[in-house]
Design a protein around this motif. Structure first.
Motif, PDB file in Angstrom:
ATOM      1  N   ILE A  19       0.836  -1.205   0.000  1.00  0.00           N
ATOM      2  CA  ILE A  19       0.000   0.000   0.000  1.00  0.00           C
ATOM      3  C   ILE A  19       0.868   1.252   0.000  1.00  0.00           C
ATOM      4  CG2 ILE A  19      -1.612   1.356   1.416  1.00  0.00           C
ATOM      5  CD1 ILE A  19      -2.906  -1.298   2.242  1.00  0.00           C
ATOM      6  N   GLY A  20       2.057   1.152   0.573  1.00  0.00           N
ATOM      7  CA  GLY A  20       2.944   2.308   0.590  1.00  0.00           C
ATOM      8  C   GLY A  20       3.323   2.775   1.976  1.00  0.00           C
ATOM      9  N   PHE A  21       2.916   2.039   2.996  1.00  0.00           N
ATOM     10  CA  PHE A  21       3.325   2.400   4.349  1.00  0.00           C
ATOM     11  C   PHE A  21       4.829   2.165   4.484  1.00  0.00           C
ATOM     12  CE2 PHE A  21      -1.192   1.848   4.950  1.00  0.00           C
ATOM     13  CZ  PHE A  21      -1.500   2.871   5.835  1.00  0.00           C
ATOM     14  N   PRO A  22       5.490   2.908   5.350  1.00  0.00           N
ATOM     15  CA  PRO A  22       6.951   2.780   5.465  1.00  0.00           C
ATOM     16  C   PRO A  22       7.389   1.517   6.209  1.00  0.00           C
ATOM     17  CG  PRO A  22       6.148   4.420   7.011  1.00  0.00           C
ATOM     18  CD  PRO A  22       4.963   3.974   6.187  1.00  0.00           C
ATOM     19  N   ILE A  23       7.032   0.389   5.642  1.00  0.00           N
ATOM     20  CA  ILE A  23       7.435  -0.916   6.161  1.00  0.00           C
ATOM     21  C   ILE A  23       8.201  -1.583   5.022  1.00  0.00           C
ATOM     22  CG2 ILE A  23       6.625  -3.142   7.014  1.00  0.00           C
ATOM     23  CD1 ILE A  23       4.090  -1.649   7.968  1.00  0.00           C
ATOM     24  N   LEU A  79      -1.386  10.381   2.851  1.00  0.00           N
ATOM     25  CA  LEU A  79      -1.546   9.170   3.664  1.00  0.00           C
ATOM     26  C   LEU A  79      -0.736   8.004   3.099  1.00  0.00           C
ATOM     27  CD1 LEU A  79      -5.412   9.302   4.262  1.00  0.00           C
ATOM     28  CD2 LEU A  79      -3.618   9.850   5.913  1.00  0.00           C
ATOM     29  N   PHE A  80      -0.501   8.058   1.793  1.00  0.00           N
ATOM     30  CA  PHE A  80       0.225   6.994   1.104  1.00  0.00           C
ATOM     31  C   PHE A  80       1.629   7.449   0.698  1.00  0.00           C
ATOM     32  CE2 PHE A  80      -4.296   6.752   0.072  1.00  0.00           C
ATOM     33  CZ  PHE A  80      -4.600   5.507   0.566  1.00  0.00           C
ATOM     34  N   GLU A 110      10.753   2.759  -2.445  1.00  0.00           N
ATOM     35  CA  GLU A 110       9.957   3.951  -2.171  1.00  0.00           C
ATOM     36  C   GLU A 110       9.014   4.333  -3.302  1.00  0.00           C
ATOM     37  OE1 GLU A 110      11.458   7.237  -0.130  1.00  0.00           O
ATOM     38  OE2 GLU A 110      12.930   6.087   1.007  1.00  0.00           O
ATOM     39  N   ILE A 111       9.237   3.842  -4.502  1.00  0.00           N
ATOM     40  CA  ILE A 111       8.331   4.146  -5.615  1.00  0.00           C
ATOM     41  C   ILE A 111       7.529   2.905  -5.979  1.00  0.00           C
ATOM     42  CG2 ILE A 111       8.222   4.862  -8.028  1.00  0.00           C
ATOM     43  CD1 ILE A 111      10.639   6.597  -7.521  1.00  0.00           C
ATOM     44  N   ARG A 112       8.022   1.757  -5.555  1.00  0.00           N
ATOM     45  CA  ARG A 112       7.426   0.469  -5.902  1.00  0.00           C
ATOM     46  C   ARG A 112       5.919   0.436  -5.644  1.00  0.00           C
ATOM     47  NH1 ARG A 112      11.109  -2.109  -3.824  1.00  0.00           N
ATOM     48  NH2 ARG A 112      10.735  -2.107  -1.619  1.00  0.00           N
ATOM     49  N   ALA A 113       5.485   0.917  -4.501  1.00  0.00           N
ATOM     50  CA  ALA A 113       4.058   0.877  -4.174  1.00  0.00           C
ATOM     51  C   ALA A 113       3.282   1.967  -4.894  1.00  0.00           C
ATOM     52  CB  ALA A 113       3.862   1.009  -2.667  1.00  0.00           C
ATOM     53  N   LEU A 114       3.926   3.078  -5.162  1.00  0.00           N
ATOM     54  CA  LEU A 114       3.218   4.237  -5.706  1.00  0.00           C
ATOM     55  C   LEU A 114       2.799   4.082  -7.159  1.00  0.00           C
ATOM     56  CD1 LEU A 114       5.356   7.069  -4.081  1.00  0.00           C
ATOM     57  CD2 LEU A 114       3.293   5.963  -3.206  1.00  0.00           C
ATOM     58  N   ILE A 115       3.450   3.234  -7.921  1.00  0.00           N
ATOM     59  CA  ILE A 115       3.132   3.096  -9.343  1.00  0.00           C
ATOM     60  C   ILE A 115       1.731   2.518  -9.568  1.00  0.00           C
ATOM     61  CG2 ILE A 115       4.153   0.815  -9.709  1.00  0.00           C
ATOM     62  CD1 ILE A 115       4.310   3.866 -12.083  1.00  0.00           C
TER      63      ILE A 115
END
Length: 190
Positions: A19-23, A79-80, A110-115
């Motif tokens: 989802i993009g949380f910093p985990i 949030l994301f 860091e971009i993996r989830a955002l795409i």
């Protein structure tokens, strides 16, 4: 903790990562390899569970963008970890490179989830999105888990080095994307 709880934790954390949380998967998946090596779980199953978790997170992002659109993302994207500037940049990349971006950015920390957001905004074919996203996550998660498996006796050192190497991983990801784009450009000219 029993074995099934380990898989549930990996799955849940990787959903959040997707989802993009910093985990960071750079921590979760090497530990999957570590616990596999110590006999507390199966490496193959751990990779599949982690990859499916990442995929679920990516699907959530895709559908948020697909159903709620750009106004929602501009308003609540923080949030994301999605700023307006990042969203505009990702949309630009997506318009130019679409499928290549969905696959290639899965290797860029860091971009993996955002795409997944521009893919949803563009209403990318869901089947293509699922295949490319799954393959990208599978390769990334497998690599990290196998490193954790191989270097289990130095797991703390490995995690530290992976976190420090994030910039190099971003650079390597950009090089891979550029290579894919060059190949695509040559193929399209033929």
């Amino acid at each position: 903790m029993n074995v099934s709880t380990n898989y549930l934790i990996i799955f849940s954390l990787m959903i959040l990562e997707g989802i993009g949380f910093p985990i960071p998967s750079e921590v979760i998946m090497p530990y999957t390899g570590y616990y596999s090596r110590t006999g507390n779980m199966d490496l193959f199953l751990g990779i599949i569970v982690g990859t499916l978790g990442s995929l679920v997170g990516s699907i959530i992002d895709y559908y948020i963008a697909f159903k709620l659109g750009l106004p929602f993302l501009k308003r609540y994207g923080k949030l994301f970890r999605l700023t307006s500037k990042r969203l505009d940049r990702l949309n630009g990349w997506f318009k130019k490179y679409g499928n290549y971006a969905v696959f290639g950015f899965r290797f860029v920390p860091e971009i993996r989830a955002l795409i997944s957001f521009p893919a949803g905004l563009a209403a990318m074919n869901i089947f293509n999105f699922l295949i490319l996203t799954f393959l990208g996550h599978l390769i990334w998660d497998s690599t990290l888990a196998i490193l954790g498996y191989i270097y289990y006796y130095q797991i703390g050192f490995l995690i530290t080095k992976l976190e420090q190497a994030a910039y190099y991983l971003v650079g390597a990801g950009v090089i891979i994307i550029i290579a894919i784009l060059i190949i695509a450009l040559f193929r399209s000219r033929k």
